[in-house]
Scaffold this active site. Structure first.
Site, PDB file in Angstrom:
ATOM      1  N   ARG A 124       2.911   2.901  -0.040  1.00  0.00           N
ATOM      2  CA  ARG A 124       2.655   1.748   0.954  1.00  0.00           C
ATOM      3  C   ARG A 124       3.445   2.433   2.234  1.00  0.00           C
ATOM      4  O   ARG A 124       4.586   3.071   2.095  1.00  0.00           O
ATOM      5  CB  ARG A 124       3.344   0.515   0.629  1.00  0.00           C
ATOM      6  CG  ARG A 124       4.946   0.457   0.237  1.00  0.00           C
ATOM      7  CD  ARG A 124       5.191  -0.871  -0.173  1.00  0.00           C
ATOM      8  NE  ARG A 124       4.694  -2.098   0.619  1.00  0.00           N
ATOM      9  CZ  ARG A 124       5.702  -2.405   1.818  1.00  0.00           C
ATOM     10  NH1 ARG A 124       6.740  -1.769   1.803  1.00  0.00           N
ATOM     11  NH2 ARG A 124       5.378  -3.688   2.316  1.00  0.00           N
ATOM     12  N   LEU A 125       3.117   1.552   3.561  1.00  0.00           N
ATOM     13  CA  LEU A 125       3.968   1.647   4.660  1.00  0.00           C
ATOM     14  C   LEU A 125       4.061   0.412   5.164  1.00  0.00           C
ATOM     15  O   LEU A 125       3.100  -0.348   5.154  1.00  0.00           O
ATOM     16  CB  LEU A 125       3.034   2.589   5.558  1.00  0.00           C
ATOM     17  CG  LEU A 125       3.013   4.194   5.569  1.00  0.00           C
ATOM     18  CD1 LEU A 125       2.023   4.717   6.563  1.00  0.00           C
ATOM     19  CD2 LEU A 125       4.368   4.806   5.653  1.00  0.00           C
ATOM     20  N   ASP A 126       5.317   0.082   5.663  1.00  0.00           N
ATOM     21  CA  ASP A 126       5.495  -1.402   6.125  1.00  0.00           C
ATOM     22  C   ASP A 126       4.534  -1.829   7.322  1.00  0.00           C
ATOM     23  O   ASP A 126       3.890  -0.991   7.901  1.00  0.00           O
ATOM     24  CB  ASP A 126       6.742  -1.206   6.804  1.00  0.00           C
ATOM     25  CG  ASP A 126       8.132  -1.244   5.624  1.00  0.00           C
ATOM     26  OD1 ASP A 126       7.937  -1.461   4.671  1.00  0.00           O
ATOM     27  OD2 ASP A 126       9.286  -0.960   5.880  1.00  0.00           O
ATOM     28  N   TYR A 127       4.543  -2.969   7.394  1.00  0.00           N
ATOM     29  CA  TYR A 127       3.446  -3.689   8.259  1.00  0.00           C
ATOM     30  C   TYR A 127       3.586  -2.960   9.633  1.00  0.00           C
ATOM     31  O   TYR A 127       2.749  -2.795  10.419  1.00  0.00           O
ATOM     32  CB  TYR A 127       3.816  -5.273   8.622  1.00  0.00           C
ATOM     33  CG  TYR A 127       2.887  -5.758   9.386  1.00  0.00           C
ATOM     34  CD1 TYR A 127       1.534  -5.990   8.873  1.00  0.00           C
ATOM     35  CD2 TYR A 127       3.420  -6.330  10.323  1.00  0.00           C
ATOM     36  CE1 TYR A 127       0.938  -6.836  10.091  1.00  0.00           C
ATOM     37  CE2 TYR A 127       2.656  -7.066  11.249  1.00  0.00           C
ATOM     38  CZ  TYR A 127       1.465  -7.376  11.031  1.00  0.00           C
ATOM     39  OH  TYR A 127       0.549  -8.086  11.872  1.00  0.00           O
TER      40      TYR A 127
ATOM     41  N   HIS B  18      12.194   0.111   2.511  1.00  0.00           N
ATOM     42  CA  HIS B  18      12.740   0.207   3.580  1.00  0.00           C
ATOM     43  C   HIS B  18      13.693   1.601   3.610  1.00  0.00           C
ATOM     44  O   HIS B  18      14.748   1.579   4.711  1.00  0.00           O
ATOM     45  CB  HIS B  18      13.545  -0.849   4.100  1.00  0.00           C
ATOM     46  CG  HIS B  18      12.657  -2.308   3.995  1.00  0.00           C
ATOM     47  ND1 HIS B  18      11.257  -2.351   4.540  1.00  0.00           N
ATOM     48  CD2 HIS B  18      12.720  -3.380   3.461  1.00  0.00           C
ATOM     49  CE1 HIS B  18      10.913  -3.577   4.346  1.00  0.00           C
ATOM     50  NE2 HIS B  18      11.964  -4.175   3.856  1.00  0.00           N
TER      51      HIS B  18
END
Length: 253
Positions: free
Chosen positions: A103-106, A192
Protein backbone atom coordinates in the site's frame (compact mmCIF):
# COMPACT_ATOMS: atom_id res chain seq x y z
CA UNK A 1 -6.83 -33.88 -5.81
CA UNK A 2 -4.10 -31.98 -3.95
CA UNK A 3 -4.82 -30.15 -0.72
CA UNK A 4 -3.39 -26.82 0.39
CA UNK A 5 -3.93 -24.09 2.95
CA UNK A 6 -7.03 -22.07 2.22
CA UNK A 7 -5.27 -18.70 2.14
CA UNK A 8 -2.84 -20.05 -0.46
CA UNK A 9 -5.67 -21.38 -2.64
CA UNK A 10 -7.40 -17.99 -2.49
CA UNK A 11 -4.16 -16.26 -3.52
CA UNK A 12 -3.57 -18.72 -6.36
CA UNK A 13 -7.03 -17.91 -7.74
CA UNK A 14 -6.01 -14.28 -8.04
CA UNK A 15 -8.38 -12.73 -5.52
CA UNK A 16 -5.80 -11.18 -3.16
CA UNK A 17 -2.51 -11.86 -1.40
CA UNK A 18 -2.19 -14.61 1.23
CA UNK A 19 -1.98 -12.07 4.03
CA UNK A 20 -5.14 -10.35 2.86
CA UNK A 21 -6.86 -13.74 2.55
CA UNK A 22 -5.90 -14.52 6.14
CA UNK A 23 -7.48 -11.25 7.23
CA UNK A 24 -10.70 -12.11 5.38
CA UNK A 25 -10.75 -15.51 7.09
CA UNK A 26 -10.29 -14.03 10.55
CA UNK A 27 -13.12 -11.60 9.81
CA UNK A 28 -15.44 -14.53 8.97
CA UNK A 29 -15.85 -13.50 5.34
CA UNK A 30 -14.70 -16.78 3.76
CA UNK A 31 -16.77 -19.93 3.24
CA UNK A 32 -15.81 -23.33 1.85
CA UNK A 33 -18.71 -25.50 0.69
CA UNK A 34 -21.07 -23.20 2.60
CA UNK A 35 -19.16 -23.35 5.91
CA UNK A 36 -17.40 -20.29 7.35
CA UNK A 37 -13.68 -20.94 7.85
CA UNK A 38 -11.66 -18.88 10.33
CA UNK A 39 -8.82 -21.30 11.14
CA UNK A 40 -5.70 -20.14 9.26
CA UNK A 41 -4.17 -23.62 9.09
CA UNK A 42 -7.20 -25.18 7.43
CA UNK A 43 -6.45 -27.26 4.33
CA UNK A 44 -8.81 -28.08 1.49
CA UNK A 45 -8.81 -29.57 -1.97
CA UNK A 46 -7.42 -27.06 -4.46
CA UNK A 47 -10.64 -27.27 -6.49
CA UNK A 48 -12.96 -26.60 -3.52
CA UNK A 49 -15.87 -24.17 -3.73
CA UNK A 50 -14.87 -20.88 -2.07
CA UNK A 51 -17.04 -17.87 -1.33
CA UNK A 52 -15.79 -14.49 -0.16
CA UNK A 53 -18.37 -11.93 0.93
CA UNK A 54 -21.06 -14.18 -0.54
CA UNK A 55 -19.50 -14.33 -4.02
CA UNK A 56 -18.09 -17.53 -5.52
CA UNK A 57 -14.37 -17.31 -6.18
CA UNK A 58 -13.48 -18.59 -9.64
CA UNK A 59 -9.99 -19.49 -10.77
CA UNK A 60 -8.32 -17.63 -13.62
CA UNK A 61 -5.32 -18.80 -15.63
CA UNK A 62 -4.57 -15.31 -16.99
CA UNK A 63 -2.20 -13.41 -14.75
CA UNK A 64 -1.67 -9.67 -15.13
CA UNK A 65 1.01 -7.40 -13.68
CA UNK A 66 1.02 -3.61 -13.86
CA UNK A 67 3.12 -0.67 -12.68
CA UNK A 68 0.65 2.01 -11.62
CA UNK A 69 1.53 5.63 -10.84
CA UNK A 70 -0.80 6.24 -7.92
CA UNK A 71 -1.75 9.91 -7.56
CA UNK A 72 -1.95 11.60 -4.19
CA UNK A 73 -5.36 11.60 -2.46
CA UNK A 74 -6.20 8.10 -3.72
CA UNK A 75 -6.88 5.18 -1.36
CA UNK A 76 -4.88 1.96 -1.87
CA UNK A 77 -7.95 -0.28 -1.59
CA UNK A 78 -10.49 -1.68 -4.03
CA UNK A 79 -13.39 -0.15 -2.08
CA UNK A 80 -13.65 2.76 0.32
CA UNK A 81 -16.70 3.19 2.60
CA UNK A 82 -15.96 6.93 2.75
CA UNK A 83 -16.49 7.10 -1.03
CA UNK A 84 -12.98 8.43 -1.69
CA UNK A 85 -11.25 7.70 -4.99
CA UNK A 86 -9.53 4.29 -4.93
CA UNK A 87 -6.95 2.56 -7.11
CA UNK A 88 -9.78 0.39 -8.46
CA UNK A 89 -11.27 3.46 -10.18
CA UNK A 90 -8.32 3.50 -12.59
CA UNK A 91 -8.81 -0.14 -13.67
CA UNK A 92 -12.55 -0.26 -14.38
CA UNK A 93 -11.99 -1.41 -17.96
CA UNK A 94 -10.08 -4.51 -16.82
CA UNK A 95 -12.23 -7.63 -16.98
CA UNK A 96 -10.08 -9.41 -14.39
CA UNK A 97 -10.16 -8.29 -10.76
CA UNK A 98 -6.87 -6.68 -9.78
CA UNK A 99 -5.56 -5.72 -6.36
CA UNK A 100 -2.61 -3.66 -5.07
CA UNK A 101 0.59 -5.22 -3.78
CA UNK A 102 1.22 -3.53 -0.45
CA UNK A 103 0.00 0.00 0.00
CA UNK A 104 0.79 3.68 -0.27
CA UNK A 105 -0.73 6.19 2.12
CA UNK A 106 -3.61 8.36 0.92
CA UNK A 107 -1.35 11.42 0.63
CA UNK A 108 1.60 9.55 -0.94
CA UNK A 109 2.01 9.16 -4.69
CA UNK A 110 4.13 6.88 -6.81
CA UNK A 111 4.82 3.34 -7.90
CA UNK A 112 2.30 0.70 -6.93
CA UNK A 113 2.12 -2.82 -8.36
CA UNK A 114 -1.34 -4.02 -9.39
CA UNK A 115 -1.91 -7.71 -10.14
CA UNK A 116 -4.27 -10.65 -9.82
CA UNK A 117 -1.45 -13.05 -8.89
CA UNK A 118 -1.66 -13.66 -5.15
CA UNK A 119 1.56 -15.71 -4.98
CA UNK A 120 3.47 -12.94 -6.75
CA UNK A 121 2.03 -10.36 -4.35
CA UNK A 122 3.02 -12.49 -1.38
CA UNK A 123 6.66 -12.78 -2.49
CA UNK A 124 7.05 -9.13 -3.45
CA UNK A 125 5.64 -7.90 -0.14
CA UNK A 126 7.34 -10.49 2.11
CA UNK A 127 10.15 -8.91 4.18
CA UNK A 128 12.47 -11.93 3.87
CA UNK A 129 13.19 -11.13 0.19
CA UNK A 130 14.41 -7.58 0.88
CA UNK A 131 12.99 -5.82 -2.16
CA UNK A 132 14.30 -2.26 -2.07
CA UNK A 133 11.81 0.60 -2.28
CA UNK A 134 13.02 4.10 -3.16
CA UNK A 135 11.21 7.31 -2.30
CA UNK A 136 11.66 10.97 -3.13
CA UNK A 137 10.74 13.39 -0.38
CA UNK A 138 10.13 17.11 -0.83
CA UNK A 139 11.05 18.71 2.47
CA UNK A 140 10.77 22.12 4.07
CA UNK A 141 14.08 23.83 4.71
CA UNK A 142 17.62 22.77 3.87
CA UNK A 143 18.31 19.15 4.76
CA UNK A 144 21.82 18.76 6.14
CA UNK A 145 24.42 16.09 5.40
CA UNK A 146 24.25 15.13 9.07
CA UNK A 147 20.53 14.41 8.80
CA UNK A 148 21.24 12.16 5.80
CA UNK A 149 23.96 10.43 7.82
CA UNK A 150 21.46 9.89 10.63
CA UNK A 151 19.04 8.22 8.23
CA UNK A 152 21.81 5.88 7.07
CA UNK A 153 23.05 5.03 10.56
CA UNK A 154 19.53 4.58 11.90
CA UNK A 155 16.80 6.53 13.66
CA UNK A 156 14.33 5.39 16.29
CA UNK A 157 10.72 5.13 15.15
CA UNK A 158 7.72 3.33 16.67
CA UNK A 159 8.19 1.10 19.74
CA UNK A 160 11.89 1.99 19.99
CA UNK A 161 12.59 0.28 16.67
CA UNK A 162 15.77 1.43 14.93
CA UNK A 163 15.22 1.92 11.21
CA UNK A 164 18.07 2.39 8.75
CA UNK A 165 18.02 3.58 5.16
CA UNK A 166 19.87 1.42 2.64
CA UNK A 167 20.66 4.58 0.71
CA UNK A 168 19.90 8.27 1.15
CA UNK A 169 21.08 11.46 -0.51
CA UNK A 170 20.23 15.10 -1.14
CA UNK A 171 19.08 15.56 -4.73
CA UNK A 172 18.66 19.33 -4.73
CA UNK A 173 17.97 22.42 -2.66
CA UNK A 174 15.87 25.40 -3.81
CA UNK A 175 17.05 28.43 -1.88
CA UNK A 176 14.18 30.61 -3.11
CA UNK A 177 11.51 28.21 -1.85
CA UNK A 178 13.72 26.95 0.97
CA UNK A 179 12.89 23.36 0.04
CA UNK A 180 15.04 20.24 -0.29
CA UNK A 181 14.48 17.17 -2.44
CA UNK A 182 16.00 13.97 -1.05
CA UNK A 183 15.86 10.28 -1.93
CA UNK A 184 15.59 7.43 0.53
CA UNK A 185 15.78 3.66 -0.04
CA UNK A 186 14.47 1.07 2.43
CA UNK A 187 13.61 -2.63 2.33
CA UNK A 188 11.13 -2.63 5.20
CA UNK A 189 7.49 -1.71 5.37
CA UNK A 190 6.25 -0.64 8.79
CA UNK A 191 3.23 1.65 8.88
CA UNK A 192 4.25 5.22 7.94
CA UNK A 193 7.82 3.92 7.86
CA UNK A 194 9.43 6.64 5.73
CA UNK A 195 7.38 9.42 7.32
CA UNK A 196 8.43 8.31 10.78
CA UNK A 197 12.09 8.07 9.76
CA UNK A 198 12.06 11.62 8.42
CA UNK A 199 10.28 12.88 11.52
CA UNK A 200 12.85 11.21 13.77
CA UNK A 201 15.63 12.85 11.74
CA UNK A 202 13.91 16.23 12.28
CA UNK A 203 13.15 16.58 8.57
CA UNK A 204 9.83 18.29 7.82
CA UNK A 205 8.09 16.45 5.01
CA UNK A 206 5.96 18.28 2.42
CA UNK A 207 5.26 15.54 -0.15
CA UNK A 208 6.36 11.94 -0.60
CA UNK A 209 6.57 9.81 -3.76
CA UNK A 210 7.74 6.22 -4.31
CA UNK A 211 9.83 6.02 -7.48
CA UNK A 212 11.14 2.43 -7.48
CA UNK A 213 10.45 -1.09 -6.28
CA UNK A 214 13.66 -2.99 -6.94
CA UNK A 215 14.21 -2.95 -10.73
CA UNK A 216 10.82 -1.40 -11.45
CA UNK A 217 10.51 2.35 -11.91
CA UNK A 218 7.87 4.87 -12.98
CA UNK A 219 9.65 5.73 -16.23
CA UNK A 220 7.56 8.21 -18.24
CA UNK A 221 4.29 7.42 -16.51
CA UNK A 222 2.18 10.31 -15.27
CA UNK A 223 -0.07 10.18 -12.17
CA UNK A 224 -3.03 7.91 -12.88
CA UNK A 225 -1.30 6.04 -15.72
CA UNK A 226 -0.13 2.42 -15.74
CA UNK A 227 1.77 -0.04 -17.91
CA UNK A 228 2.27 -3.79 -18.04
CA UNK A 229 5.33 -5.21 -16.33
CA UNK A 230 7.37 -6.95 -19.02
CA UNK A 231 8.27 -10.63 -19.05
CA UNK A 232 11.93 -9.63 -18.74
CA UNK A 233 11.19 -7.60 -15.62
CA UNK A 234 9.15 -10.43 -14.13
CA UNK A 235 11.93 -12.91 -14.83
CA UNK A 236 14.45 -10.69 -13.02
CA UNK A 237 12.14 -10.33 -10.03
CA UNK A 238 11.48 -14.07 -9.91
CA UNK A 239 15.19 -14.73 -10.27
CA UNK A 240 15.97 -12.46 -7.34
CA UNK A 241 13.73 -14.47 -5.03
CA UNK A 242 14.80 -17.76 -6.61
CA UNK A 243 11.27 -18.82 -7.45
CA UNK A 244 11.24 -20.79 -10.66
CA UNK A 245 7.70 -22.15 -10.81
CA UNK A 246 5.60 -19.00 -10.52
CA UNK A 247 4.07 -18.18 -13.87
CA UNK A 248 5.29 -21.31 -15.66
CA UNK A 249 1.86 -22.92 -15.69
CA UNK A 250 -0.01 -19.67 -16.21
CA UNK A 251 -0.88 -17.64 -19.27
CA UNK A 252 1.01 -14.36 -19.19
CA UNK A 253 -0.39 -11.08 -20.47
Amino acid sequence: MMEDRLQKIIASRGYCSRRRAEQFMLEGRVKVDGKTITELGSKFSTDCKIEINGKILLETTIKKYYIFYKPRCVVTTMFDPKKRKTVADFFKKEKIRLFPVGRLDYDVSGLLIMTNDGDFANYISHPRYNFNKTYQALCDGEVSKQQITNLLSGVIIEDNYKAKANAAKIISYDSKLNQSLISLTINEGHKHHVKNMLKSAFIELIKLKRTNIDILDLGNLKPGEFRSITKEELSKLFGKIKIQNIGEKQKWE
